[in-house]
Design an enzyme around this catalytic site. Structure first.
Site, PDB file in Angstrom:
ATOM      1  N   ASP A 202       3.313  22.532  48.411  1.00 45.22           N
ATOM      2  CA  ASP A 202       2.239  22.934  49.320  1.00 45.22           C
ATOM      3  C   ASP A 202       2.216  22.083  50.584  1.00 45.22           C
ATOM      4  OD1 ASP A 202       1.474  24.965  47.689  1.00 45.22           O
ATOM      5  OD2 ASP A 202      -0.392  24.065  47.005  1.00 45.22           O
TER       6      ASP A 202
ATOM      7  N   THR B 297      -2.964  30.682  39.855  1.00 43.29           N
ATOM      8  CA  THR B 297      -4.074  29.743  39.849  1.00 43.29           C
ATOM      9  C   THR B 297      -5.135  30.366  38.969  1.00 43.29           C
ATOM     10  OG1 THR B 297      -3.458  28.925  42.049  1.00 43.29           O
ATOM     11  CG2 THR B 297      -5.746  28.621  41.433  1.00 43.29           C
TER      12      THR B 297
END
Length: 591
Positions: A443, A403
């Site tokens: 996720d 990320t």
């Protein structure tokens, strides 16, 4: 106050400089523990600025943002330029094929806004998305690769929403630096090269065109290679000329759907209707007091803001300042507060458009005091969630640490704190028109129900998956913005950012020194201690308290900016990655 404690900061910096050097672990050994930490740790000096500043994950991205600010652009304008450049220079971590959470501080009106630009599940997706024919869930790694894991990208929609409200530069100009770099080439960084060498994503060497781009002639790109991306340049020309419409409704949308539905591995359900109907969403920020400050973050579907605030709220019962910077006792209390907060996270937090999240109850001072009373001198072991709603199940889903975080302050004091991601390193490995698509649907919980009870974070049509991204802003007692920060790092993001907030507030460190702190994490499991000088002694002390301790490399990628009362700016970038903070003043030492 932070900016006056020069003597204390100097002493801490000397100690941290030694640990930074000791923390440079050999690449192969680090890779065995965590590929994201494989490129080591390089000490960095704080950045200073008189008017504006950018902190981002590659030097080219930082420079692209600074160039926009130098022309009078806003923090939002700069964020668009930075994200475009990160798509090119840090493709393993984020890009226009992913999503983001964006905090924007309107300094003139003293108003904080948060934009949810998280990916959505396709309308055809359901709870069985990651189930095998026999009803068992796919292994996580099998779920990641290919079109099935791709959610509707949201970052461009979120940045467009922000630009319409708070931008002042022409949209078309904000992509030019990246278009030029994509046409002419950029230098492949050691980090990108190392991650390709380690083949951290098994799909990247199997799916075209990604394998040809990243592994020309079957070999991974080498550090220092000059790499062009004409396909991305063409994509950004279309977006710069016509806005986000081609991406969500035009030829670029059609190409994306075709790539996902025809993936050679795990074809996905993404449809043109999903792209055309996507919109970013303004949500209320989540805020809570900590000591003499107000700390604010992103609400659900991010779990970052709530879990960070719960951890801090529990720690209000302990005098961390008196215990000292990164002392063993302070870190023990930190891990216990994190255990309790993650227990609630895993039971209650999901997309509030689909499920109820008891946010007020989770942050109520009486409840947090009750949770704090559960902490003792010994490790509590697995923490159980509080009884805030009936019928909720405790579940988790892995989030990998690929990320990026961007912090920006413009000349008028407006600020952006944005965490952006394509999830796992190199996302789904599905590449189209020069950029990678996310694998954010992993996720979600891969299991929709347990013993007949539905899981809150299950896949549902149009739902956003839970995230640990935790862009954060901190305000003083008068309501002035003092710090903007965030980090990559998967589920550990929340610990990385929370510990840095404690460094800033309790221990009155400067931004770079707070970022440099050797990290410790506990997400309601084992305790991970960052491998630096002194970590063995800390680990031994924690083991004596009953902790299950692992000494390992940790891979935060923190970026942050402090706004001083006199208007000057201090910025920091994580020594564990390649990022850089830069303002309109030459960088200088803390000494």
């Amino acid at each position: 106050m932070i900016w006056l404690r020069k003597i204390r900061i100097h002493l801490v910096l000397v100690a941290l400089s030694a640990t930074a050097l000791a923390g440079c672990v050999g690449g192969q050994q680090a890779a065995q523990q965590d590929p994201e930490a494989a490129t080591g740790r390089v000490a960095k000096e704080q950045a200073t600025g008189n008017n504006y500043m950018v902190a981002a994950a590659t030097e080219m991205a930082t420079d692209a943002g600074v160039e926009v600010l130098a022309k009078g652009g806003t923090a939002v304008d700069a964020a668009i330029a930075v994200q475009a450049m990160l798509t090119l220079t840090e493709p393993q971590s984020s890009g226009i094929g992913g999503g983001a959470f964006i905090l924007y501080w309107d300094n003139e009106n003293k108003q904080l806004y948060t934009i949810d630009a998280r990916e959505k599940a396709p309308l055809a997706a359901g709870g069985d998305l990651f189930l095998k024919a026999n009803g068992e869930p796919e292994s996580w790694i099998d779920a990641v690769v290919g079109g099935r894991s791709v959610g509707v990208p949201g970052v461009l929609a979120g940045l467009n929403m922000a630009h319409e409200r708070w931008g002042n530069q022409r949209w078309s100009e904000l992509f030019q630096a990246t278009i030029t770099a994509a046409d002419e080439g950029f230098e492949v960084s050691p980090r990108l090269a190392r991650l390709l060498e380690l083949e951290i994503n098994p799909g990247l060497t199997k799916l075209s065109p990604a394998k040809e781009y990243f592994y020309p002639n079957g070999k991974p790109l080498q550090a220092g290679t000059w790499k062009k991306n004409p396909e991305l340049a063409a994509t950004l020309r279309s977006i710069s000329a016509d806005g986000i419409k081609p991406f969500y409704e035009g030829e670029l949308a059609t190409d994306m759907v075709t790539a996902v539905q025809n993936s050679a591995i795990a074809p996905g359900l993404l449809a043109e209707e999903d792209l055309a109907s996507y919109s970013a969403k303004l949500r209320d920020p989540v805020c809570a007091p900590y000591r003499n400050y107000e700390v604010c973050g992103m609400g659900p579907p991010s779990s970052g803001g709530l879990t960070l605030l719960q951890t801090l709220g529990i720690l209000e019962s302990f005098d961390l300042a008196e215990l000292g910077v990164n002392s063993e006792e302070a870190l023990h209390y930190f891990t216990q507060a994190s255990r309790l907060a993650f227990a609630d996270r895993n039971r209650y937090i999901a997309d509030t458009d689909f499920v109820e999240v008891p946010m007020a109850a989770m942050l109520h001072p009486d409840y947090l005091a009750e949770r704090a009373a559960m902490i003792s001198a010994e490790d509590m072991g697995f923490a159980r969630a509080g009884e805030l709603l009936e019928g909720r199940l405790t579940t988790s889903s892995p989030e990998l640490p690929n990320t990026t975080h961007v912090a920006i302050v413009d000349a008028k004091g407006n600020a952006v704190s944005m965490t952006s991601s394509i999830e796992m390193g190199f996302g789904s490995s599905v590449m189209v028109n020069g950029y990678l698509l996310n694998n954010q649907l992993t996720d979600f919980s891969r299991v929709p129900e347990i013993n007949g009870n539905q899981v809150a974070n299950r896949v549902e049509p149009g739902k956003r998956p839970r995230s640990s991204m935790a862009p954060t802003m901190i305000f003083d007692a008068e309501g002035n913005l003092r710090h903007a920060l965030g980090s990559p790092g998967g589920t550990r993001i929340i610990n990385y950012v929370t510990q840095t907030v404690i460094g800033l507030i309790d221990w009155e460190l400067g931004m770079q020194q707070a970022i440099d702190l050797p990290k410790i994490t506990n997400v309601n499991g084992g305790t991970a201690v960052e491998k630096v000088a002194g970590s063995s002694e800390l680990a031994a002390d924690l083991k004596a308290r009953g902790h299950d301790v692992q000494v390992r490399d940790l891979n935060s990628g923190l970026h942050g900016i402090t706004l001083l009362p006199d208007g000057n700016l201090i910025g920091g970038a994580d020594p564990r990655r390649e990022g850089r903070a830069k303002g309109d003043q030459k960088d200088e030492s803390n000494d």
